[in-house]
Write a protein that holds these residues in place. Structure first.
Motif: not given
Length: 272
Positions: A81-88
């Motif tokens: 998980i590189l970013s907590p933003e699911a949209r990526y």
């Protein structure tokens, strides 16, 4: 503490940018690094490709593997998980050739990311597991299968042969395969893997070690993917690829280390 940090520096995160019949395959193969070869199509049907779009521009690339564990849920490694933003993120099931459209794929957006509460970002502490909830469910198109999981607390015996699959590098610093790779890999029991000449205290009981023969191993791009083992009459996913040696993916006595799925069954079902 200094000794621990020195040991931990040997760990390599096994992810990186990269574009069943389960019969025993006896035909001649072209060997690949980590001791693997091209998997036959439509075999490891719970294997998924986790893909990332760092600029939210609809330009996704493979970063990790994963396992389909329910119509709405995929299991992977927390360190993927590189970013907590699911949209990526998006998940691709039925993937085989990363560089071609095979007609078997389903592309699904991620709605929610659930990381194990015990994950600290430190691979040596374990708990390297996460669940992705999809926006829409996977449907059965004949090219996928929801994975069977082990029993709570189930431990595999030493030298038990499982299979590692993924699109990881074929060598440390080497090329990325287009085709999904598979490789048989023997389990290394905890008492061996946690000995000083192996992984020592970095190998926890909530982990599974496999390989360490200098021939078969996971590499960058394999992280989050499944360790599949034929147990109790069914193929079950016993591990999630977590880490390996940073210097060389297939080092002797430094096996690939997986999160032990059987240690997290209750948590998995609690979040799904």
């Amino acid at each position: 503490m200094i000794r621990f940090v020195a040991l931990l520096s040997c760990i390599g995160v096994i992810y990186g940018r990269a574009p069943l019949n389960h019969a025993v395959h006896n035909e001649r193969r072209t060997e690949r690094v980590v001791g693997g070869w091209d998997a036959p199509p439509n075999t490891w049907r719970w294997q998924v490709s986790l893909q990332y779009d760092s600029y939210n521009s609809n330009d996704y690339y493979h970063i990790c593997g994963g396992t389909l564990i329910a119509a709405y849920y995929v299991m992977t490694a927390a360190h993927c998980i590189l970013s907590p933003e699911a949209r990526y993120y998006r998940v691709v099931t039925g993937e085989y050739n990363l560089y071609e459209y095979d007609g078997s794929e389903q592309f699904k957006s991620v709605e929610k990311i659930i990381i194990h509460p015990g994950w600290t970002g430190d691979l040596g502490n374990g708990n390297d597991i996460a669940v992705l909830k999809l926006k829409t469910p996977i449907y059965d198109n004949g090219y996928l299968q929801i994975a069977d999981l082990p029993y709570p607390g189930q431990v595999l015996p030493h030298d038990f042969t499982c299979y590692l699959t993924g699109w990881g590098l074929l060598a440390t610093g080497g090329s990325t395969p287009a085709i999904l790779q598979e490789a048989p890999i023997p389990v290394v029991e905890h008492s061996v893997c946690s000995s000083p000449e192996w992984w020592g205290s970095l190998a926890k009981k909530t982990m599974v070690c496999a390989g360490g023969d200098g021939k078969t191993a996971g590499c960058q791009g394999d992280s989050g993917g499944p360790l599949s083992c034929l147990t109790d009459g069914a193929w079950r996913v016993h591990g999630v690829v977590s880490y390996g040696p940073a210097a060389d993916c297939n080092m002797f006595r430094k096996p690939t280390v997986f999160t032990r799925v059987s240690s997290f069954i209750e948590w998995l079902y609690s979040v799904m």
